[in-house]
Structure formats: structure tokens, C-alpha cells
Design an enzyme around this catalytic site. Structure first.
Site, PDB file in Angstrom:
ATOM      1  N   PHE A   9      46.122  46.424  32.782  1.00 16.01           N
ATOM      2  CA  PHE A   9      45.327  47.618  33.091  1.00 16.01           C
ATOM      3  C   PHE A   9      45.943  48.470  34.195  1.00 16.01           C
ATOM      4  CE2 PHE A   9      43.794  44.984  36.594  1.00 16.01           C
ATOM      5  CZ  PHE A   9      43.667  45.919  37.613  1.00 16.01           C
ATOM      6  N   LYS A  65      49.631  46.671  22.173  1.00 16.96           N
ATOM      7  CA  LYS A  65      48.230  46.288  22.435  1.00 16.96           C
ATOM      8  C   LYS A  65      47.994  46.542  23.930  1.00 16.96           C
ATOM      9  CE  LYS A  65      45.586  43.691  23.899  1.00 16.96           C
ATOM     10  NZ  LYS A  65      44.669  44.101  24.994  1.00 16.96           N
ATOM     11  N   GLU A 103      42.402  46.645  27.293  1.00 13.82           N
ATOM     12  CA  GLU A 103      41.135  47.166  26.768  1.00 13.82           C
ATOM     13  C   GLU A 103      40.317  47.858  27.854  1.00 13.82           C
ATOM     14  OE1 GLU A 103      42.238  44.132  27.230  1.00 13.82           O
ATOM     15  OE2 GLU A 103      40.725  42.579  26.922  1.00 13.82           O
ATOM     16  N   ARG A 104      40.771  47.740  29.124  1.00  9.53           N
ATOM     17  CA  ARG A 104      39.993  48.368  30.201  1.00  9.53           C
ATOM     18  C   ARG A 104      40.340  49.850  30.372  1.00  9.53           C
ATOM     19  NH1 ARG A 104      41.228  43.757  34.533  1.00  9.53           N
ATOM     20  NH2 ARG A 104      40.673  41.973  33.263  1.00  9.53           N
ATOM     21  N   SER A 138      48.777  38.976  34.045  1.00  6.81           N
ATOM     22  CA  SER A 138      48.601  37.913  35.047  1.00  6.81           C
ATOM     23  C   SER A 138      49.374  36.658  34.623  1.00  6.81           C
ATOM     24  CB  SER A 138      47.113  37.601  35.198  1.00  6.81           C
ATOM     25  OG  SER A 138      46.600  37.174  33.963  1.00  6.81           O
ATOM     26  N   CYS A 184      51.633  45.186  40.909  1.00  2.65           N
ATOM     27  CA  CYS A 184      52.281  43.872  40.970  1.00  2.65           C
ATOM     28  C   CYS A 184      53.326  43.838  42.076  1.00  2.65           C
ATOM     29  CB  CYS A 184      52.916  43.532  39.637  1.00  2.65           C
ATOM     30  SG  CYS A 184      54.227  44.662  39.233  1.00  2.65           S
ATOM     31  N   GLU A 237      46.889  35.406  43.941  1.00  2.00           N
ATOM     32  CA  GLU A 237      47.045  36.860  43.994  1.00  2.00           C
ATOM     33  C   GLU A 237      45.662  37.489  44.144  1.00  2.00           C
ATOM     34  OE1 GLU A 237      48.106  38.657  40.196  1.00  2.00           O
ATOM     35  OE2 GLU A 237      49.420  40.080  41.221  1.00  2.00           O
TER      36      GLU A 237
HETATM   37  P1  NAD Z   1      45.651  40.231  32.200  1.00  2.00           P
HETATM   38  O1  NAD Z   1      46.591  39.096  32.152  1.00  2.00           O
HETATM   39  O2  NAD Z   1      44.207  39.952  32.350  1.00  2.00           O
HETATM   40  O3  NAD Z   1      45.788  41.117  30.863  1.00  2.00           O
HETATM   41  C1  NAD Z   1      47.026  41.573  30.390  1.00  2.00           C
HETATM   42  C2  NAD Z   1      46.946  41.727  28.874  1.00  2.00           C
HETATM   43  O4  NAD Z   1      46.690  40.450  28.293  1.00  2.00           O
HETATM   44  C3  NAD Z   1      45.848  42.663  28.396  1.00  2.00           C
HETATM   45  O5  NAD Z   1      46.338  43.465  27.340  1.00  2.00           O
HETATM   46  C4  NAD Z   1      44.760  41.718  27.915  1.00  2.00           C
HETATM   47  O6  NAD Z   1      43.997  42.233  26.849  1.00  2.00           O
HETATM   48  C5  NAD Z   1      45.547  40.497  27.458  1.00  2.00           C
HETATM   49  N1  NAD Z   1      44.801  39.242  27.630  1.00  2.00           N
HETATM   50  C6  NAD Z   1      43.924  38.950  28.624  1.00  2.00           C
HETATM   51  N2  NAD Z   1      43.444  37.709  28.473  1.00  2.00           N
HETATM   52  C7  NAD Z   1      44.032  37.188  27.374  1.00  2.00           C
HETATM   53  C8  NAD Z   1      43.949  35.917  26.706  1.00  2.00           C
HETATM   54  N3  NAD Z   1      43.157  34.936  27.155  1.00  2.00           N
HETATM   55  N4  NAD Z   1      44.699  35.721  25.612  1.00  2.00           N
HETATM   56  C9  NAD Z   1      45.512  36.703  25.155  1.00  2.00           C
HETATM   57  N5  NAD Z   1      45.623  37.916  25.741  1.00  2.00           N
HETATM   58  C10 NAD Z   1      44.900  38.167  26.839  1.00  2.00           C
HETATM   59  O7  NAD Z   1      46.176  41.210  33.365  1.00  2.00           O
HETATM   60  P2  NAD Z   1      45.468  42.493  33.975  1.00  2.00           P
HETATM   61  O8  NAD Z   1      44.294  42.071  34.790  1.00  2.00           O
HETATM   62  O9  NAD Z   1      45.271  43.534  32.926  1.00  2.00           O
HETATM   63  O10 NAD Z   1      46.628  43.010  34.935  1.00  2.00           O
HETATM   64  C11 NAD Z   1      46.811  42.599  36.252  1.00  2.00           C
HETATM   65  C12 NAD Z   1      47.862  41.518  36.353  1.00  2.00           C
HETATM   66  O11 NAD Z   1      49.101  41.979  35.819  1.00  2.00           O
HETATM   67  C13 NAD Z   1      48.179  41.119  37.790  1.00  2.00           C
HETATM   68  O12 NAD Z   1      48.315  39.739  37.848  1.00  2.00           O
HETATM   69  C14 NAD Z   1      49.505  41.811  38.072  1.00  2.00           C
HETATM   70  O13 NAD Z   1      50.297  41.201  39.067  1.00  2.00           O
HETATM   71  C15 NAD Z   1      50.154  41.708  36.734  1.00  2.00           C
HETATM   72  N6  NAD Z   1      51.211  42.701  36.586  1.00  2.00           N
HETATM   73  C16 NAD Z   1      52.491  42.239  36.635  1.00  2.00           C
HETATM   74  C17 NAD Z   1      53.526  43.147  36.531  1.00  2.00           C
HETATM   75  C18 NAD Z   1      54.943  42.677  36.582  1.00  2.00           C
HETATM   76  O14 NAD Z   1      55.807  43.461  36.282  1.00  2.00           O
HETATM   77  N7  NAD Z   1      55.226  41.429  36.932  1.00  2.00           N
HETATM   78  C19 NAD Z   1      53.256  44.508  36.377  1.00  2.00           C
HETATM   79  C20 NAD Z   1      51.930  44.926  36.319  1.00  2.00           C
HETATM   80  C21 NAD Z   1      50.910  44.005  36.420  1.00  2.00           C
END
Ligand code: NAD
Length: 498
Positions: free
Chosen positions: A149, A173, A176-177, A226, A281, A383
């Protein structure tokens, strides 16, 4: 009636009202839209469209593929305000910050325009008598991107321009937020001349993701999000025979050395810790001060500067940062602040309960400063992903580096110093993928690649730049001889050598 966002499949917006989820305006706390959650059949339809489109797209000359990217870049610039407003409404970041995010994304499109150059391949003449050999970089087929998101435009732009310009077709994909930016980008790509089916967006949750991870037609998966989900994505995608890069979470430390220019350090830390509500991140979330004297000054100067920070709605560009993404995330961030206090840290500035005038129902957390944080605290080990800066006190630079090297994450880090020898030692030995020297957010430019170490990245290749081109292509090496009519060779049963 609230709008329901659907999908973009085979060049068309596809309505879908079967299973939906609310999208919030985090500044007001109100539901602004609904978003469809794709069924496995809808995901399969998008993959089918991408698979059909691949047949012609892979053979489209690379210069023509790059021309679509040139046009796409122009359209992104023309529609900058509309995209930033969509980001602000759904993510909450202030317009100037959204413009920075979009600009970083556009730079990835600019790099993709150079595909005719970076896909040239390698050629060697006369590797044997009358034998030439070359390596070419072929597209993989249908590839998928799953994005978080916190950068609704930039992170998708890390992925699909490179994948597409290399000749692949793509299924995205998004989170969704805040799904609107991706649908908007899809329409701009179509306007830029991209054939239908080359780029598809499906909105959805775990069900859609799992379909992408298990469908045999998907060749590779790029994920950013994450760490627990990154681990799951990497394990599942690779178990299903796919190439995968999965970027995860972070805990980014800045070492403040006694010789650093503390006024510059404070300004730099303010933006890097609280910009985008700490939901980056690469946000700097821990200042490791070498010596109590440094720590006392940093805490005094930052806490005083924090009094003038403004938190509020995205459209008021005098605000420094906006709300966090959801009520649940607000509660989680506030929970980490409470746990730090319970474990013995000092809450110097407490942002809990921030309520900007007129936006009292929004998901706001004010800038928070916590001193005397120690490695055993949960709020240090995990985090937080909110506008919270933690201060740790150590006696030496070695001790500071040990803390960083011991942490499970290894995304970004920075050292503030005037000492070149110390800086060089730090960048040589620190166990982190992206390192800043007096640079708080060392996010690599588009012609380098982005990737952390340890639990911040699963897979062998980083995102975008040269690693991106490698990730979205497969090397093929061809060795060729055109027999000369006068020479007749007998059969040989030994390994060919020169
Ligand atoms: P998230 O992991 O909750 O979601 C990321 C994606 O995964 C979304 O599209 C979501 O729909 C999907 N998803 C969520 N739960 C799932 C599941 N159980 N099974 C399959 N798919 C699932 O992350 P977020 O809250 O949207 O984003 C924040 C996180 O992203 C933070 O931890 C941040 O550090 C990380 N991030 C990392 C980088 C990097 O380059 N390392 C860059 C941006 C964000």
C-alpha cells in the site's frame, strides 16, 4: 452510491461486485469506495489475456516496445496531478510527497526506454574455427507483480515497465487498500499504444495472490510487502517452479557519530523518520547515537524541532505528513509506543491521540520520539511502520555497527560523520543492502538496483535497474557454424575443445 473498483483485463475495465472490500480515506476515516476482490476465475482470465498477448508482444521489435514507454512517460507527466490526488485520497500522503513518489516511478520508465541498449546481448566471433557464439536475453512469458500500500504508484512502476519492455506480459495485483493508481496507470499505458492484454490489473486479496502463485502459466513473481508475506510468497512461488524476488520489511538505523554536524543531522532525520508518516520501507526509524553527549543533543534538538511539524490532510501542502493507512494500523503503531514505555523506554514526544482540526476521525498518529530504547524491546525488534523515531545510546561505532548487523532486517542504513575513514569502514562492513553516508534515504536511482539483505529480500536479484532486466529475462546462448563446403569433418567423440 459508492463506486466499486473492478479490474483491467485485456484492455478493458471489468466490473465485479461479487466479493468487495472497503477503501478508506484515511484522513477522514470514511469509506470512500469499494474494491472488488477477484475470484480465481477472474485471475485466470487475466492470465489468459496476458498469455495470448505474449505471442505478438515478444516478437515486437524492442525499439517499438521502448516507444510505448517514451509515450507512457509523457502521459505520466501530463497526468501527474490526477495520479497524486488518487494517491492522497487513498493512501493519505501529502501531495508534495506523492509527487516525489511518482517522479521516482517515472525515472524507472525512463530507464526502461533504454531497453534497446541493455537488451543488446553479448557476441563472440570465432570461438572455434568458423564458429560464432552469442547470448541473448529472452522474455519469460507472463509475469506477475504483487505490491504494497505504501507506494501505490512507484512500486508497480519498479516492476511492469521493465518487465513489459523486455517483452513479457504482466498481471499486477496492487494493494487492496489503495488500488486506484494502478487502474489509472493501466489506462495511460493503453493510451500510450500498449496492445490489449500486455498489462492487466486484478484487484484482490490472498485468494487472488494464491491463484497467481500456483497457476503454471505465470513464469515469475515480483513481490514487495511485509516480511512474513514475502517469505510465504517466495516459498510458494519457488515451490511452484517460478522465479521469484520478494522484498520485505525493514528497520533502518542511522549512526550519529560525535563529529557529525548535528543541525544537519536533525533536519535530515526529521524528514527521513516522519515523512510519509514513517510508512516507507527506507524510513529511518532508529538513531544510534555514539556517546551520551551526542544522544542528549540529538534528543533536545529533534524534540524541539518536532513541535512545529504539521500532520493533516493530503491536499494541504503545508502539512509535513498525513495519516497512517488504516484504523488497525493506527492502533498497532500506538501499541508499539505503549509497549516501549512499558519496557522502560522514555517517550520524549508522544504522538498518540493526534486529532487535526476538522479531521478528528482520521487515522492520525503524531510524530513520536522515544529515547533509551534497548535491543530486547519488541518495538525495536519489529518494524513499526509509523511516525516513530527511536533513539539508542552506545559507546562506540563498533557497538553501533554490531546492533545493525545483529538485526534481522538489512534494508537501508546511514552514517552521519565528517570522518571519511569511519564512513568507508562502515560501508565496507555493514550487513545492509543500501547504505547512505550523510544521506538518510539512500534509495538507489533507477539505473542502479534496489534491494536489502537478510530478511528484507528473498531471492537473488534486486528490484529495477540492471537486476530488473536480468530478473525479467532468460539468457539463451547460441553457438553457430555454417559449414564450409570444402571442409569435411569426421565424427569426434571427445569433448570439443580448441
Ligand atoms: P503486506 O505484506 O500486508 O501486503 C503486500 C501485498 O501482499 C498486498 O498486495 C496484499 O494484498 C498481499 N497480501 C497480504 N497478505 C497476504 C497473504 N496472507 N497472502 C497473500 N498475499 C497477501 O504489506 P503492506 O502492509 O501493504 O506494505 C507495508 C510493508 O511493505 C512494510 O513491511 C514495508 O517495509 C514493506 N515494503 C518493503 C519495500 C521494500 O522494497 N523492501 C518497499 C515498500 C514496502
Amino acid at each position: 452510491m459508492t463506486q466499486t473498483l473492478g479490474h483491467f483485463i485485456n484492455g478493458k475495465l471489468v466490473a465485479d461486485h461479487t466479493r468487495t472490500q472497503a477503501v478508506f480515506n484515511p484522513a477522514t476515516g470514511a469509506v470512500s469506495k469499494q474494491v472488488a476482490l477477484a475470484s480465481p476465475q477472474t485471475v485466470a482470465d487475466a492470465i489468459t489475456a496476458a498469455q495470448h498477448a505474449f505471442v505478438e508482444w515478444r516478437d515486437t521489435p524492442v525499439m517499438k516496445r521502448a516507444r510505448v514507454m517514451f509515450k507512457f512517460k509523457e502521459l505520466l507527466e501530463q497526468h501527474r496531478d490526477a495520479i497524486c490526488t488518487l494517491i492522497g485520497e487513498e493512501h493519505g500522503k501529502i501531495l508534495h510527497d506523492a509527487a516525489g513518489e511518482l517522479q521516482r516511478g517515472i525515472e524507472n520508465v525512463e530507464y526502461a526506454c533504454a531497453a534497446p541498449e541493455f537488451l543488446k546481448g553479448e557476441f563472440s566471433k570465432n570461438v572455434g574455427p568458423n564458429i560464432d557464439s552469442w547470448s541473448e536475453f529472452q522474455p519469460l512469458g507472463v509475469v506477475a507483480g504483487i505490491t504494497p500500500f505504501n507506494f501505490p504508484a512507484m512500486v508497480p512502476l519498479w516492476m511492469f515497465p521493465m518487465a513489459i519492455v523486455c517483452g513479457n506480459t504482466f498481471v499486477l495485483k496492487p494493494s487492496e487498500r489503495d488500488p486506484s493508481a494502478s487502474l489509472y496507470l493501466a489506462q495511460l499505458l493503453q493510451e500510450a499504444g500498449l496492445p490489449d492484454g500486455v498489462f492487466n490489473v486484478i484487484n484482490g486479496d490472498k485468494e487472488a495472490v494464491d491463484t497467481l502463485l500456483t497457476d503454471k502459466r505465470i513464469q515469475a513473481v515480483s513481490f514487495v510487502g511485509s516480511t512474513p508475506i514475502a517469505q510465504y510468497i517466495y516459498a510458494t512461488a519457488t515451490a511452484n517452479g517460478k522465479r521469484c524476488q520478494a522484498l520485505g520489511g525493514a528497520k533502518n538505523h542511522a549512526i550519529v557519530m560525535p563529529d557529525a554536524d548535528l543541525d544537519n543531522v536533525v533536519n535530515s532525520l526529521l524528514g527521513a523518520a516522519f515523512g510519509s508518516s514513517g510508512e516507507r520501507c527506507m524510513a529511518l526509524s532508529v538513531a544510534v547515537c555514539v556517546g551520551d553527549a551526542v544522544a542528549d543533543q540529538v534528543v533536545a534538538k529533534i524534540s524541539s524541532a518536532m513541535q512545529s511539524l504539521k500532520v493533516g490532510v493530503f491536499s494541504d501542502t503545508s502539512n509535513d505528513f498525513g495519516p497512517v493507512i488504516t484504523a488497525a494500523h493506527q492502533a498497532k503503531v500506538e501499541g508499539y509506543i505503549a509497549s516501549a514505555a512499558a519496557e522502560g523506554a522514555t517517550i520524549v514526544v508522544d504522538g498518540r491521540g493526534a486529532k487535526p482540526l476538522g479531521y478528528e476521525q482520521g487515522f492520525f498518529v503524531g510524530a513520536t520520539l522515544i529515547d533509551h530504547v534497548t535491543p530486547n524491546m519488541v518495538s525495536y525488534q519489529e518494524e513499526i511502520f509509523g511516525p516513530v523515531l527511536q533513539v539508542m545510546r552506545v559507546a562506540t561505532m563498533q557497538e553501533a555497527m554490531q546492533l545493525i548487523n545483529d538485526h534481522i532486517y538489512g534494508n537501508g542504513t546511514c552514517i552521519y560523520t565528517r570522518d571519511g575513514e569511519a564512513a568507508r569502514y562502515f560501508s565496507d562492513h555493514i550487513q545492509v543492502g543500501m547504505v547512505g553516508i550523510n544521506i538518510p534515504l539512500p534509495v538507489p536511482v533507477a539505473y542502479h538496483s534496489f534491494g536489502g539483505w537478510k530478511q528484507s529480500l528473498f531471492g537473488d536479484l534486486s528490484a529495477y535497474g540492471p537486476d530488473g532486466a536480468r530478473f525479467y529475462t532468460r539468457r539463451k546462448t547460441i553457438t553457430q557454424r555454417w559449414p564450409t563446403s570444402e571442409i569435411r569433418e569426421g565424427a569426434s567423440f571427445s569433448m570439443p575443445t580448441l
